[in-house]
Design a protein around this motif. Structure first.
Motif, PDB file in Angstrom:
ATOM      1  N   VAL A   1     -22.328  34.161 -25.791  1.00 22.52           N
ATOM      2  CA  VAL A   1     -22.223  32.707 -25.780  1.00 22.52           C
ATOM      3  C   VAL A   1     -23.572  32.046 -25.505  1.00 22.52           C
ATOM      4  N   PHE A   2     -24.072  31.314 -26.478  1.00 19.10           N
ATOM      5  CA  PHE A   2     -25.214  30.432 -26.256  1.00 19.10           C
ATOM      6  C   PHE A   2     -24.657  29.134 -25.668  1.00 19.10           C
ATOM      7  N   TYR A   3     -25.358  28.568 -24.702  1.00 13.86           N
ATOM      8  CA  TYR A   3     -24.847  27.334 -24.110  1.00 13.86           C
ATOM      9  C   TYR A   3     -25.980  26.371 -23.794  1.00 13.86           C
ATOM     10  N   ASN A   4     -25.620  25.104 -23.671  1.00 13.87           N
ATOM     11  CA  ASN A   4     -26.565  24.035 -23.395  1.00 13.87           C
ATOM     12  C   ASN A   4     -26.565  23.760 -21.896  1.00 13.87           C
ATOM     13  N   LYS A   5     -27.630  24.152 -21.227  1.00 13.42           N
ATOM     14  CA  LYS A   5     -27.704  24.012 -19.767  1.00 13.42           C
ATOM     15  C   LYS A   5     -27.599  22.555 -19.330  1.00 13.42           C
ATOM     16  N   LYS A   6     -28.198  21.665 -20.088  1.00 16.16           N
ATOM     17  CA  LYS A   6     -28.159  20.238 -19.741  1.00 16.16           C
ATOM     18  C   LYS A   6     -26.736  19.703 -19.810  1.00 16.16           C
ATOM     19  N   MET A   7     -25.992  20.070 -20.865  1.00 18.89           N
ATOM     20  CA  MET A   7     -24.613  19.625 -21.003  1.00 18.89           C
ATOM     21  C   MET A   7     -23.733  20.204 -19.900  1.00 18.89           C
ATOM     22  N   PHE A   8     -23.980  21.442 -19.540  1.00 19.23           N
ATOM     23  CA  PHE A   8     -23.215  22.064 -18.446  1.00 19.23           C
ATOM     24  C   PHE A   8     -23.442  21.298 -17.150  1.00 19.23           C
ATOM     25  N   ALA A   9     -24.693  20.958 -16.884  1.00 23.90           N
ATOM     26  CA  ALA A   9     -25.023  20.235 -15.651  1.00 23.90           C
ATOM     27  C   ALA A   9     -24.358  18.861 -15.634  1.00 23.90           C
ATOM     28  N   GLU A  10     -24.408  18.174 -16.767  1.00 29.59           N
ATOM     29  CA  GLU A  10     -23.814  16.843 -16.857  1.00 29.59           C
ATOM     30  C   GLU A  10     -22.292  16.886 -16.712  1.00 29.59           C
ATOM     31  N   ALA A  11     -21.689  18.012 -17.129  1.00 25.42           N
ATOM     32  CA  ALA A  11     -20.239  18.163 -17.005  1.00 25.42           C
ATOM     33  C   ALA A  11     -19.845  18.754 -15.656  1.00 25.42           C
ATOM     34  N   GLY A  12     -20.826  19.129 -14.858  1.00 26.96           N
ATOM     35  CA  GLY A  12     -20.554  19.670 -13.525  1.00 26.96           C
ATOM     36  C   GLY A  12     -19.986  21.064 -13.524  1.00 26.96           C
ATOM     37  N   VAL A  13     -20.382  21.892 -14.504  1.00 23.77           N
ATOM     38  CA  VAL A  13     -19.858  23.262 -14.587  1.00 23.77           C
ATOM     39  C   VAL A  13     -21.003  24.272 -14.610  1.00 23.77           C
ATOM     40  N   GLN A  14     -20.628  25.506 -14.320  1.00 29.95           N
ATOM     41  CA  GLN A  14     -21.583  26.605 -14.315  1.00 29.95           C
ATOM     42  C   GLN A  14     -21.110  27.693 -15.277  1.00 29.95           C
ATOM     43  N   VAL A  15     -21.942  28.694 -15.474  1.00 31.20           N
ATOM     44  CA  VAL A  15     -21.580  29.805 -16.352  1.00 31.20           C
ATOM     45  C   VAL A  15     -20.300  30.462 -15.836  1.00 31.20           C
ATOM     46  N   PRO A  16     -19.261  30.545 -16.678  1.00 32.83           N
ATOM     47  CA  PRO A  16     -17.980  31.118 -16.240  1.00 32.83           C
ATOM     48  C   PRO A  16     -18.029  32.642 -16.129  1.00 32.83           C
ATOM     49  N   LYS A  17     -17.300  33.143 -15.159  1.00 34.62           N
ATOM     50  CA  LYS A  17     -17.219  34.591 -14.971  1.00 34.62           C
ATOM     51  C   LYS A  17     -15.873  35.148 -15.395  1.00 34.62           C
ATOM     52  N   THR A  18     -14.871  34.272 -15.493  1.00 31.41           N
ATOM     53  CA  THR A  18     -13.521  34.699 -15.870  1.00 31.41           C
ATOM     54  C   THR A  18     -13.000  33.819 -17.000  1.00 31.41           C
ATOM     55  N   TRP A  19     -11.879  34.238 -17.604  1.00 30.79           N
ATOM     56  CA  TRP A  19     -11.259  33.471 -18.678  1.00 30.79           C
ATOM     57  C   TRP A  19     -10.812  32.089 -18.187  1.00 30.79           C
ATOM     58  N   ASP A  20     -10.201  32.053 -17.006  1.00 28.04           N
ATOM     59  CA  ASP A  20      -9.756  30.764 -16.470  1.00 28.04           C
ATOM     60  C   ASP A  20     -10.935  29.822 -16.248  1.00 28.04           C
ATOM     61  N   GLU A  21     -12.031  30.342 -15.746  1.00 28.50           N
ATOM     62  CA  GLU A  21     -13.224  29.516 -15.559  1.00 28.50           C
ATOM     63  C   GLU A  21     -13.765  29.039 -16.903  1.00 28.50           C
ATOM     64  N   PHE A  22     -13.663  29.888 -17.902  1.00 28.40           N
ATOM     65  CA  PHE A  22     -14.125  29.533 -19.240  1.00 28.40           C
ATOM     66  C   PHE A  22     -13.317  28.345 -19.782  1.00 28.40           C
ATOM     67  N   LEU A  23     -12.005  28.393 -19.599  1.00 26.34           N
ATOM     68  CA  LEU A  23     -11.155  27.303 -20.052  1.00 26.34           C
ATOM     69  C   LEU A  23     -11.490  25.998 -19.325  1.00 26.34           C
ATOM     70  N   LYS A  24     -11.820  26.083 -18.037  1.00 24.09           N
ATOM     71  CA  LYS A  24     -12.190  24.893 -17.275  1.00 24.09           C
ATOM     72  C   LYS A  24     -13.509  24.297 -17.781  1.00 24.09           C
ATOM     73  N   VAL A  25     -14.443  25.163 -18.167  1.00 28.02           N
ATOM     74  CA  VAL A  25     -15.703  24.692 -18.750  1.00 28.02           C
ATOM     75  C   VAL A  25     -15.416  23.945 -20.048  1.00 28.02           C
ATOM     76  N   CYS A  26     -14.565  24.537 -20.879  1.00 27.61           N
ATOM     77  CA  CYS A  26     -14.216  23.898 -22.153  1.00 27.61           C
ATOM     78  C   CYS A  26     -13.574  22.531 -21.927  1.00 27.61           C
ATOM     79  N   GLU A  27     -12.671  22.455 -20.965  1.00 24.91           N
ATOM     80  CA  GLU A  27     -11.983  21.192 -20.684  1.00 24.91           C
ATOM     81  C   GLU A  27     -12.958  20.139 -20.174  1.00 24.91           C
TER      82      GLU A  27
END
Length: 450
Positions: free
Chosen positions: A175-201
């Motif tokens: 997974v390539f990801y945009n660090k700036k967008m992650f920061a603005e959305a208040g999320v970090q790199v997910p370690k589990t599937w549930d965390e991944f879904l929360k990042v997407c949401e």
């Protein structure tokens, strides 16, 4: 008798005198003039015989804008090889990778007339072509060139212990990801599937497409990169290894669950809503132009993400797909499937050219250059990664972080017919035309009928 002997002696003296004068030319004096018209006619300049020109087609797939660096390396190797082999002239034939693999090369192999050098996919393709006698065996050649133990892995190009192709680079998928967008959305790199879904949401709530993807119009293989990882996370690498051997089925629970997870991403609006109507390059561009938070892709995508048209070069990073609670956690989809093959029908000059090409292409310098400029995972064992930095280094680090190692792409393990069926079936799944269960049944039918 005596007179004849004296005349012969005098002739010998004259001859020695003329010869001595001519040899003295090394000091800068002019050679003695030749007075005899017959002698002058017999003195002709000695020229090196010009080698007879011969042409060889070299089929490659470096045709996209993002492959310009790879093409430049290939062109440099071509020049070096032509300089080494008298009379050689390469004709480069650039063909899009899917067209080459599924159409042109397949037809040429059936006819027994592949180009002398061509892009070759490892696994099932190599096995089928080798058993049909179409591929040059390279085992003695790489030994002769000192390359026998230099490659990271030759399994996908080996058949019955013999080598029939050479990977030009490896790949890893994640997974390539945009660090700036992650920061603005208040999320970090997910370690589990549930965390991944929360990042997407969280990304979706910001009006950002969570996952860019273009898998339509013949690019169904793009969807299957993610499908492949979901299957192995949930069922382990043995499940895909067992398809062709009959030890596992597409209707097994981990496969159906993987299909359900993929469907979930689409239904929740986490995948690009136009995924099955978008070409691969266009889907990829949505990430590097800042229209999506993540992109599931191979390491080769780094060149586009860092390219001149990218708006996210300073913000892009990479992570291995999160754990899903299955036996395939902490692994990464990676391998050395893309490479070069060589026709078994080569004459003596063509064989010399092939050996020279291999020697010039497979060098540590070229591998480091491809790593730095295109993000290509090295096919050779390197003493170091050179001066590769930034995203490229992070992608390579993603491979290192896979504690359980790598698993190959499923299409290196199944027949081309099964591969094509999965591409069409996953498009149908994301288009809402089949359920995960029906998709699994369709796949098993294709596997049984292969």
């Amino acid at each position: 008798m005596k007179k004849t002997k004296n005349a012969l002696s005098m002739a010998m003296v004259v001859a020695v005198t003329v010869t001595s004068a001519a040899c003295g030319n090394g000091g800068g004096s002019k050679p003695a003039a030749v007075t005899s018209p017959d002698a002058a006619a017999s003195v002709k300049p000695v020229e090196a015989a010009k080698a007879k020109e011969f042409k060889m087609t070299l089929r490659h797939i470096e045709v996209r804008d993002t492959a310009k660096s790879n093409l430049a390396i290939l062109q440099d190797v071509v020049k070096a090889t032509e300089a080494e082999v008298p009379g050689l002239k390469f004709e480069l034939d650039g063909v899009e990778d899917v067209v080459n693999r599924d159409t042109k090369l397949k037809a040429e192999m059936q006819a027994g007339s592949p180009p002398p050098i061509f892009d070759l996919f490892g696994g099932a393709d190599t096995t089928n072509y080798a058993k049909a006698g179409r591929l040059l065996e390279l085992t003695p050649i790489i030994a002769e060139l000192g390359l026998k133990d230099k490659f990271m892995n030759l399994n996908e190009f080996s058949v019955d212990g013999k080598v029939y192709g050479l990977p030009r680079s490896g790949f890893i998928e994640g997974v390539f990801y945009n660090k700036k967008m992650f920061a603005e959305a208040g999320v970090q790199v997910p370690k589990t599937w549930d965390e991944f879904l929360k990042v997407c949401e969280a990304l979706k709530a910001k009006g950002i497409t969570p996952i860019a993807m273009g898998g339509g119009s013949g690019d169904g293989w793009v969807i299957n990169m993610l499908t492949n990882t979901l299957m192995v996370r949930l069922g382990g690498p043995e499940i895909q290894e067992g398809f062709a051997k009959g030890k596992s089925k597409w209707t097994d629970a981990p496969v159906i669950e993987a299909f359900k997870k993929l469907e979930e991403l689409k239904q929740k609006g986490y995948l690009d809503k136009n995924v099955i109507a978008t070409k691969y390059a266009d889907g990829q561009a949505k990430f590097y132009t800042g229209q999506a938070g993540m992109l599931f892709d191979g390491s080769w995508a780094a060149s586009g993400i860092m390219g001149k048209n990218s708006k996210v070069a300073d913000d892009a990073s990479f992570f291995n797909f999160p754990s899903m609670g299955g036996p395939g956690d902490d692994m990464i989809n990676g391998g050395w499937s893309n490479g070069y093959g060589f026709s078994s029908k080569l004459n003596e000059n063509e064989l010399k050219a092939v050996k020279s090409f291999i020697k010039n292409f497979y060098t540590e310098a070229n591998q480091k250059r491809a790593l730095k400029e295109s993000g290509n995972t090295p096919a050779l064992k390197l003493s170091d990664i050179g001066d590769a930095k930034g995203l490229v280094a992070e992608v390579v680090q993603g491979q290192v972080s896979a504690k359980k190692g790598a698993f190959p792409a499923f299409d290196a393990l199944v027949s081309p017919a099964v591969k094509k069926t999965l591409e069409a079936t996953m498009e149908e799944l994301l288009g809402g035309k089949v359920t995960p269960e029906k998709a699994a049944e369709k796949m098993q039918a294709a596997q049984t009928a292969k």
